[in-house]
Design an enzyme around this catalytic site. Structure first.
Site, short mmCIF file in Angstrom:
data_model
loop_
_atom_site.label_atom_id
_atom_site.label_comp_id
_atom_site.label_asym_id
_atom_site.label_seq_id
_atom_site.Cartn_x
_atom_site.Cartn_y
_atom_site.Cartn_z
N ARG A 1 3.92 3.06 12.57
CA ARG A 1 4.18 2.82 10.77
C ARG A 1 5.74 3.65 11.54
O ARG A 1 6.44 2.34 10.05
CB ARG A 1 3.38 3.05 10.36
CG ARG A 1 2.17 2.10 10.04
CD ARG A 1 1.18 2.97 8.41
NE ARG A 1 0.63 1.49 7.69
CZ ARG A 1 -0.29 1.69 7.81
NH1 ARG A 1 -1.14 2.30 9.13
NH2 ARG A 1 -0.35 1.06 7.11
N ARG B 1 2.56 -0.78 -1.01
CA ARG B 1 2.34 -0.51 0.36
C ARG B 1 3.16 -2.07 1.26
O ARG B 1 3.26 -1.55 2.46
CB ARG B 1 0.95 -1.33 0.92
CG ARG B 1 0.25 -0.02 0.42
CD ARG B 1 -1.37 -0.27 0.09
NE ARG B 1 -2.22 -0.76 1.67
CZ ARG B 1 -3.22 -1.26 1.41
NH1 ARG B 1 -3.62 -1.72 0.10
NH2 ARG B 1 -3.70 -1.98 1.98
N LYS C 1 -5.34 -7.17 10.94
CA LYS C 1 -5.29 -6.19 11.77
C LYS C 1 -6.56 -6.01 12.10
O LYS C 1 -7.33 -5.73 13.68
CB LYS C 1 -4.25 -5.83 11.68
CG LYS C 1 -2.98 -5.46 11.71
CD LYS C 1 -2.64 -4.34 11.74
CE LYS C 1 -2.74 -3.33 10.68
NZ LYS C 1 -1.93 -3.79 9.42
N ARG D 1 -11.58 0.01 -1.95
CA ARG D 1 -10.43 0.59 -1.62
C ARG D 1 -9.53 0.88 -1.85
O ARG D 1 -9.19 0.59 -2.99
CB ARG D 1 -10.35 0.16 0.13
CG ARG D 1 -10.36 1.12 1.20
CD ARG D 1 -9.94 0.19 2.07
NE ARG D 1 -8.77 0.52 2.43
CZ ARG D 1 -7.42 -0.05 3.31
NH1 ARG D 1 -7.87 -0.68 4.47
NH2 ARG D 1 -6.34 0.56 3.02
N ARG E 1 -9.73 -8.93 -0.74
CA ARG E 1 -10.58 -7.15 -0.42
C ARG E 1 -11.09 -6.24 -0.76
O ARG E 1 -11.71 -5.37 -1.40
CB ARG E 1 -9.95 -7.23 1.18
CG ARG E 1 -10.35 -6.34 1.53
CD ARG E 1 -9.65 -5.37 3.19
NE ARG E 1 -8.64 -4.71 3.01
CZ ARG E 1 -7.66 -4.10 3.70
NH1 ARG E 1 -7.38 -4.71 5.33
NH2 ARG E 1 -6.59 -3.45 3.73
P1 AMP Z 1 -4.97 0.96 6.52
O1 AMP Z 1 -5.71 0.93 6.62
O2 AMP Z 1 -4.02 0.91 8.78
O3 AMP Z 1 -3.67 0.45 5.67
O4 AMP Z 1 -3.57 2.57 5.44
C1 AMP Z 1 -4.22 3.13 4.51
C2 AMP Z 1 -3.44 3.81 4.40
O5 AMP Z 1 -3.42 4.79 5.54
C3 AMP Z 1 -1.95 3.44 4.15
O6 AMP Z 1 -1.40 2.72 3.62
C4 AMP Z 1 -1.08 5.70 4.80
O7 AMP Z 1 -1.01 5.39 3.51
C5 AMP Z 1 -2.29 5.36 5.75
N1 AMP Z 1 -1.90 5.40 6.90
C6 AMP Z 1 -2.58 4.88 7.85
N2 AMP Z 1 -1.73 5.07 8.88
C7 AMP Z 1 -0.82 5.69 9.02
C8 AMP Z 1 0.65 6.21 9.64
N3 AMP Z 1 0.45 5.23 11.19
N4 AMP Z 1 1.82 6.53 9.52
C9 AMP Z 1 0.57 6.91 8.17
N5 AMP Z 1 0.30 6.40 7.43
C10 AMP Z 1 -0.29 5.89 7.67
#
Ligand code: AMP
Length: 193
Positions: free
Chosen positions: A89, A146, A14, A134, A128
């Site tokens: 999400r 996740r 993404k 991260r 990654r």
């Molecule tokens: P991402 O970079 O999109 O993989 O997000 C990293 C982490 O941020 C996720 O595993 C969640 O802990 C939190 N997070 C990001 N976007 C959301 C969302 N829309 N709703 C809830 N938690 C989020």
């Protein structure tokens, strides 16, 4: 406005595809993950609260991310539209996004769902993790959590957007440019100009 929901499990690509799409279509990129990592880095109250959830691979509460998105939409209404990356999400987030956009006289144009097998996702995220720094990419158990959170809480949104006739599934494996081309074809089918 052109409002894209770029959807898919962690590691589906993404972020990579968002960068290319926002350049082509001149959109504002709203990644809730990026915003939350920014808050963590800056050590804000929100960032401190979110840190343990993020590092365990769990979701941050709906009202927190919905509030963040509400602010960002309001700040960028004069633009051509948005790419929502990593948001919504949950069903509650998707319903809130529809309400926010309708209140601004617009809506989700299309939901593009990148489809990648679990084994490939784990492989990509571990790779990654070696460079991203991260914590949630560094360990296989967190990565698996996740993906399981995605399967349990997020994947239902395919049905949510299908019911609105807005879901397009895209095979997320192959060359980055090939996947990008499939995405742009799907976007151009719903959007002129
Ligand atoms: P991402 O970079 O999109 O993989 O997000 C990293 C982490 O941020 C996720 O595993 C969640 O802990 C939190 N997070 C990001 N976007 C959301 C969302 N829309 N709703 C809830 N938690 C989020």
């Amino acid at each position: 406005m052109l409002n894209l929901v770029l959807f898919g499990p962690p590691g589906a690509g993404k972020g990579t595809q968002s960068e290319k799409l926002l350049e082509k279509y001149g959109l504002v990129h709203l990644s809730t993950g990026d915003i939350l990592r920014g808050e963590m880095k800056a050590g804000t109250e929100l960032g401190v609260k979110a840190k343990s959830l993020i590092e365990a691979g769990n979701l941050v509460p709906d009202e927190v991310v919905i509030g963040m998105i509400d602010n960002k939409i309001s700040e960028n209404l004069d633009g051509k539209g948005f790419i929502f990356d990593g948001f919504p999400r949950t069903q509650a987030q998707a319903e809130a996004l529809d309400k926010l956009l309708v209140a601004k006289g617009t809506g989700v144009s299309v939901m593009l769902s990148l489809e990648v097998e679990e084994e490939e996702l784990v492989k990509r995220l571990l790779e990654r993790g070696k460079i991203s720094g991260r914590a949630d990419d560094a360990n296989e158990d967190t990565i698996k959590n996740r993906i399981s959170v995605y399967n349990q809480e997020t994947s239902v949104l395919v049905d949510f957007y299908s019911a609105q006739g807005k879901h397009v599934g895209i095979q997320g494996v192959g060359e980055i440019d090939e996947i990008f081309e499939k995405l742009t074809k799907a976007i151009d089918a719903v959007h002129v100009g």
